[in-house]
Design a protein around this motif. Structure first.
Motif, PDB file in Angstrom:
ATOM      1  N   ASP A 280      -0.770   1.823  14.343  1.00 42.80           N
ATOM      2  CA  ASP A 280       0.462   1.699  15.125  1.00 42.80           C
ATOM      3  C   ASP A 280       1.690   2.015  14.268  1.00 42.80           C
ATOM      4  O   ASP A 280       2.641   2.655  14.726  1.00 42.80           O
ATOM      5  CB  ASP A 280       0.588   0.290  15.701  1.00 42.80           C
ATOM      6  N   ALA A 281       1.666   1.557  13.017  1.00 40.20           N
ATOM      7  CA  ALA A 281       2.817   1.777  12.137  1.00 40.20           C
ATOM      8  C   ALA A 281       2.981   3.248  11.784  1.00 40.20           C
ATOM      9  O   ALA A 281       4.104   3.750  11.656  1.00 40.20           O
ATOM     10  CB  ALA A 281       2.665   0.948  10.863  1.00 40.20           C
ATOM     11  N   LEU A 282       1.868   3.960  11.636  1.00 39.22           N
ATOM     12  CA  LEU A 282       1.918   5.359  11.215  1.00 39.22           C
ATOM     13  C   LEU A 282       2.081   6.329  12.378  1.00 39.22           C
ATOM     14  O   LEU A 282       2.431   7.496  12.173  1.00 39.22           O
ATOM     15  CB  LEU A 282       0.646   5.724  10.436  1.00 39.22           C
TER      16      LEU A 282
ATOM     17  N   MET B 198       0.847  -1.191   0.000  1.00 39.15           N
ATOM     18  CA  MET B 198       0.000   0.000   0.000  1.00 39.15           C
ATOM     19  C   MET B 198       0.881   1.240   0.000  1.00 39.15           C
ATOM     20  O   MET B 198       1.992   1.231   0.531  1.00 39.15           O
ATOM     21  CB  MET B 198      -0.912   0.016   1.234  1.00 39.15           C
ATOM     22  N   LEU B 199       0.361   2.300  -0.595  1.00 36.31           N
ATOM     23  CA  LEU B 199       1.035   3.593  -0.600  1.00 36.31           C
ATOM     24  C   LEU B 199       0.042   4.654  -0.140  1.00 36.31           C
ATOM     25  O   LEU B 199      -1.160   4.556  -0.414  1.00 36.31           O
ATOM     26  CB  LEU B 199       1.529   3.957  -2.002  1.00 36.31           C
TER      27      LEU B 199
ATOM     28  N   TYR C 244       6.894  21.297  -4.631  1.00 37.92           N
ATOM     29  CA  TYR C 244       7.117  20.689  -3.322  1.00 37.92           C
ATOM     30  C   TYR C 244       6.614  19.252  -3.400  1.00 37.92           C
ATOM     31  O   TYR C 244       5.564  19.002  -3.980  1.00 37.92           O
ATOM     32  CB  TYR C 244       6.349  21.438  -2.232  1.00 37.92           C
ATOM     33  N   GLY C 245       7.326  18.313  -2.831  1.00 39.63           N
ATOM     34  CA  GLY C 245       6.861  16.931  -2.933  1.00 39.63           C
ATOM     35  C   GLY C 245       7.730  15.969  -2.164  1.00 39.63           C
ATOM     36  O   GLY C 245       8.548  16.355  -1.325  1.00 39.63           O
ATOM     37  N   GLY C 246       7.526  14.688  -2.456  1.00 40.23           N
ATOM     38  CA  GLY C 246       8.296  13.659  -1.779  1.00 40.23           C
ATOM     39  C   GLY C 246       7.830  12.279  -2.174  1.00 40.23           C
ATOM     40  O   GLY C 246       7.091  12.102  -3.162  1.00 40.23           O
ATOM     41  N   GLU C 247       8.226  11.294  -1.402  1.00 41.51           N
ATOM     42  CA  GLU C 247       7.821   9.915  -1.642  1.00 41.51           C
ATOM     43  C   GLU C 247       6.463   9.641  -1.004  1.00 41.51           C
ATOM     44  O   GLU C 247       6.121  10.219   0.028  1.00 41.51           O
ATOM     45  CB  GLU C 247       8.840   8.942  -1.042  1.00 41.51           C
ATOM     46  N   GLN C 248       5.704   8.760  -1.624  1.00 44.94           N
ATOM     47  CA  GLN C 248       4.510   8.251  -0.963  1.00 44.94           C
ATOM     48  C   GLN C 248       4.951   7.282   0.133  1.00 44.94           C
ATOM     49  O   GLN C 248       5.939   6.562  -0.017  1.00 44.94           O
ATOM     50  CB  GLN C 248       3.610   7.549  -1.981  1.00 44.94           C
ATOM     51  N   THR C 249       4.228   7.275   1.238  1.00 41.08           N
ATOM     52  CA  THR C 249       4.548   6.377   2.345  1.00 41.08           C
ATOM     53  C   THR C 249       4.237   4.948   1.938  1.00 41.08           C
ATOM     54  O   THR C 249       3.106   4.640   1.548  1.00 41.08           O
ATOM     55  CB  THR C 249       3.742   6.750   3.595  1.00 41.08           C
ATOM     56  N   ALA C 250       5.234   4.076   2.016  1.00 36.53           N
ATOM     57  CA  ALA C 250       5.082   2.676   1.599  1.00 36.53           C
ATOM     58  C   ALA C 250       4.802   1.804   2.814  1.00 36.53           C
ATOM     59  O   ALA C 250       5.534   1.843   3.802  1.00 36.53           O
ATOM     60  CB  ALA C 250       6.340   2.199   0.880  1.00 36.53           C
ATOM     61  N   ILE C 251       3.746   1.003   2.722  1.00 36.92           N
ATOM     62  CA  ILE C 251       3.329   0.132   3.820  1.00 36.92           C
ATOM     63  C   ILE C 251       3.445  -1.308   3.352  1.00 36.92           C
ATOM     64  O   ILE C 251       2.864  -1.690   2.331  1.00 36.92           O
ATOM     65  CB  ILE C 251       1.890   0.445   4.249  1.00 36.92           C
ATOM     66  N   LEU C 252       4.190  -2.080   4.099  1.00 34.71           N
ATOM     67  CA  LEU C 252       4.486  -3.460   3.738  1.00 34.71           C
ATOM     68  C   LEU C 252       3.706  -4.411   4.626  1.00 34.71           C
ATOM     69  O   LEU C 252       3.696  -4.270   5.847  1.00 34.71           O
ATOM     70  CB  LEU C 252       5.990  -3.697   3.899  1.00 34.71           C
ATOM     71  N   ALA C 253       3.002  -5.356   4.010  1.00 38.43           N
ATOM     72  CA  ALA C 253       2.284  -6.393   4.767  1.00 38.43           C
ATOM     73  C   ALA C 253       3.249  -7.538   5.024  1.00 38.43           C
ATOM     74  O   ALA C 253       3.465  -8.392   4.161  1.00 38.43           O
ATOM     75  CB  ALA C 253       1.070  -6.878   3.981  1.00 38.43           C
TER      76      ALA C 253
END
Length: 322
Positions: A299-301, A10-11, A207-216
């Motif tokens: 919890d992860a975020l 997920m991003l 202005y920008g950056g990386e999308q937050t990557a969520i790993l299962a």
């Protein structure tokens, strides 16, 4: 877990805007060089996380999908793309592309301009619903996968074979391996990566950056900050309108508006549509409920504190450190 390496199942794109002279850009990249991906993209409003637009993208191996957000004459945000990857709704579908943000789930105010203004800021979510392998796995061995052939780019353009993609419009939520394999899908292995940017068209500042990557994953980060990217649960849901049975809804989301029992509290919730699924609470790990998935993600975020700095001058345009 949040994956420092920047890839995941997920991003989350933290921000978009089309206010004033601003526009937004974003990319979604499939870093998997073997499998295609079925990806759900969903934009939500800043005021209440109400859904504004969602669609599906079919990414070839090592494919990049790009889109831009602007504002139309009515004041609504519009998504446009020149990308040649397959989507549902299809690129040629009437009244679908450019994708005008919808106000169906927004507060129904008397002033239409105020409702449209609620489409101009928010965030977006990206989900790897399923993989698309080159070979279909069947009882008689591996055979070429028609879905993979339909979404694989040739000379920079994916064929997007209509009769193949139409099959995915007629199925419901797919969770079992046999059902998924029958239509050319397999368990999602993540490996999605993305970026976002906000563009001030008057000052030519970005202005920008990386999308937050969520790993299962239940694994731990390695010494290089990379975690094992395993296969998650298939969570494909068709891109179509239609009431989702309540038992299916509560099995795939913990969204408080969607899981209100319609017979007990009529008018308080929203009857889920097939395009509402999946969401960030849809389980990727065997044995998890949507509530557990939501708790894991929270919890992860979560952060104990936030630190930043800034420049107190108008002489230069600089991006804040993330």
């Amino acid at each position: 877990m949040i994956h420092p390496a920047g890839t995941g199942h997920m991003l989350i794109g933290p921000y978009f805007t089309t206010q004033g002279n601003m526009g937004s850009l974003f990319n979604i990249t499939n870093t998997d060089t073997v499998n295609g991906k079925v990806v759900k993209v969903r934009f939500r409003g800043a005021s209440g996380s109400d859904e504004l637009l969602d669609f599906m993208v079919f990414l070839s191996p090592a494919d990049v999908w790009s889109g831009s957000l602007t504002r139309n004459a009515a004041g609504r945000t519009v998504l446009s793309t020149d990308d040649k990857s397959c989507t549902l709704p299809e690129a040629g579908a009437p009244n679908q592309w450019p994708g005008v943000f919808k106000t169906l789930r927004l507060p129904q105010l008397n002033d239409e301009s105020k409702v449209n203004a609620l489409t101009r800021e928010g965030y977006f979510e990206v989900y790897n619903m399923a993989d698309v392998p080159a070979q279909s796995k069947g009882p008689f061995g591996a055979t070429p996968n028609p879905l993979y052939t339909a979404i694989k780019h040739k000379a920079g353009v994916a064929p997007c074979t209509a009769d193949v993609l139409d099959v995915l419009k007629s199925v419901q939520v797919l969770t079992t391996a046999s059902d998924a394999l029958a239509v050319g899908l397999d368990s999602p292995t993540g490996k999605l990566m993305g970026s976002w940017a906000v563009l001030n068209t008057e000052q030519i500042a970005v202005y920008g950056g990386e999308q937050t990557a969520i790993l299962a994953t239940s694994g731990q980060l390695g010494v290089n900050g990379v975690a094992p990217e395993g296969a998650g649960l298939i969570n494909y849901s068709p891109q179509m309108t239609g009431d989702v049975p309540y038992a299916t809804t509560v099995a795939f989301t913990s969204d408080p508006l969607l899981i209100v029992p319609p017979n007990q509290f009529p008018g308080l919730g929203i009857i889920a549509q097939w395009w509402d699924l999946p969401d960030l609470s849809t389980p990727y790990i065997v044995g998890d409920s949507p509530q557990v998935q939501a708790m894991r993600l929270s919890d992860a975020l979560a952060k104990e504190f936030i630190m930043n700095d800034y420049v107190a001058t108008t002489r230069a345009l600089v991006e804040w450190p993330g």
